[in-house]
Design an enzyme around this catalytic site. Sequence first.
Site, short mmCIF file in Angstrom:
data_model
loop_
_atom_site.label_atom_id
_atom_site.label_comp_id
_atom_site.label_asym_id
_atom_site.label_seq_id
_atom_site.Cartn_x
_atom_site.Cartn_y
_atom_site.Cartn_z
N GLU A 211 1.67 -0.18 -4.84
CA GLU A 211 0.85 1.00 -5.13
C GLU A 211 1.74 2.22 -4.96
O GLU A 211 2.23 2.49 -3.86
CB GLU A 211 -0.34 1.10 -4.18
N ASP B 268 0.83 -1.19 0.00
CA ASP B 268 0.00 0.00 0.00
C ASP B 268 0.87 1.26 0.00
O ASP B 268 1.88 1.32 0.72
CB ASP B 268 -0.86 -0.03 1.28
C1 NOJ Z 1 -4.18 3.33 -0.56
C2 NOJ Z 1 -5.36 2.46 -0.30
O1 NOJ Z 1 -5.73 1.82 -1.49
C3 NOJ Z 1 -6.43 3.35 0.27
O2 NOJ Z 1 -7.67 2.71 0.33
C4 NOJ Z 1 -5.98 3.84 1.60
O3 NOJ Z 1 -6.92 4.77 2.11
C5 NOJ Z 1 -4.62 4.52 1.53
N1 NOJ Z 1 -3.69 3.83 0.68
C6 NOJ Z 1 -3.99 4.64 2.88
O4 NOJ Z 1 -3.58 3.41 3.35
#
Ligand code: NOJ
Length: 570
Positions: free
Chosen positions: A303, A233
């Site tokens: 991500e 993430d």
């Molecule tokens: C990316 C995640 O996909 C999202 O849902 C989240 O709010 C943020 N990162 C923080 O972890």
Amino acid sequence: MVKKDSKWRQAVIYQIYPWTFHEDTGRTPQKGIGSLKGVIEKLPYVRNELGADAVWLSPFYTSPMKDAGYDISNYRDVHEDLGDLKDFKDLVQAAHDIGLKVMVDFVPNHTSDQHEWFQKSRNKQDDYDDWYIWHPGKKDDKGNRIPPNNWPSVFSIPNRRARERGEMPNLKKGDWTPAISAWQWDDSRGEYYLRTFSKEQPDLNWSNPMVREAMKENMRFWIDIGVDGFRFDAVNWIGKNMSFEDEQINTAYNEDQFENPYDQYLKFNSCNYPELLHQYVWEICEVLRDERYEDRDLRIIMEAHLGESDLRQLNDVAPDVAAAFNFGAMKLRWGVMERKIQIDYYYQNLSDKAIGNQVNGNHDTSRLATRHGDVIARTAAVMNLFLPGMRFIYNGEELGLHDANVPYDRMRDHENGYRDGERTPIIWNDHEKNAGFSKADDDKLWLPVNRDDFGISLFRQYTDPKSSFSLYRIAIKLCRDLPAVQRGKYDPLRTDNIEVFAFERRDGDEKVVIAVNFDSHAQHSVITTDFTQGKVALSSIDVDQNLQNVNLADGLHLRPNEALVILSAE
Ligand code: NOJ
């Protein structure tokens, strides 16, 4: 090196949002929340009906749920509403038994403020003093305490909404709505802590080697249980400039075009700081390279919200085990030039060692069919599925589900970005309570069911050969059966029509051409490659598999927004 026979190479990965996927029918009383046992019940659907190769589970860990589980208070346990560790182990076993890999979300940038590490850090207990990013702050001209710099919180949309509600009367027309500071004052420690996301999600201090080691241990915990990979993430935030320089103003910012005041700043210091980011990413990727995992086929997908060239550099850090999500399809508008340039650039710059990927949607973005409409959603699906690499499908995308209008008082995400619309339950059928998601009463559901989509339930689509579900199922099977799609690289093709984008995948003599009409009118286009006689194997519009003959040199007739898959017939 990526293992030669790595199953991730051309894998279809199905993202499961556990809170609204499926509640197991045996749970009494029903809670109105998805469960890991509920996921297990649906694995045969994911594998045998849809044909995916892996599932990615969004966070299912212990969490106070301030950000739908992305605020983890225990990295090694399961949220009690979803089940327990035994259920998770059963899930991995059940998935592996039917040939599905399991990827889990992993949140390296921040924990919950309820995590024991933060509690200890806040009290300067044991060695936890600098596990998070603490700062005494600065004084303004009047001697008032202010945050150390201008770093903004990603979750700044609530300011925008507050202004819309008339709660910022001092702002004049044309003034930008201020972002929320990423610094949070903490009375108990008497310092600010950095929290890039919500105030309940303090950022870990990755410059502390103990933090890095602890996070690597958490990864090993899940690998040892049997998981096959991680979705990291928000990884680009772990590398930041620890001298805390201000961010520069983004002069391209404009309140009409950008929804989030966070985008008023360029981001070179609060995240995306290459020296540190690359080092940390390299280090965590080392976990997968450990000798003890030599016989495993492990993979990381990251991500990272970066521009194309920074993304390319991140992709080069550990291409044998990790790649960043390619968000091109999700972020760009539906336009032939934008998409062609992005796809060409993406594959041209991807190292031979790497595995690329394609994504049309996720739990943070308006659903594909809502963004582009039902017809283009199908076109976009075919295009992504036939491109090389890992292909991600967000649960419900295969049905063409739409964003729901969630009433304010039922929202879960009003603090963080209003992302509830794309997170409502899967519409399994239209004859069971709550569309087959859960048998709890409607007011108990984690998020309400979108009644507007009852007509496109899986049950209804299952037997319709032209449905969105049938399109995904047949396209995925076709991809699997064609060695050219399994192994071939991406080759852009020349067309004589500006609205038509075409590319080829080939393996030896087997050649597959994908032609996409981006226009909402029918188009005719000659496609230039080294064969002319082809057969249509799939159309995004009616899933037509009639193997009708076409001649690429004479030109193809493409219906409005149609994608065609053509096999060489020479
Ligand atoms: C990316 C995640 O996909 C999202 O849902 C989240 O709010 C943020 N990162 C923080 O972890």
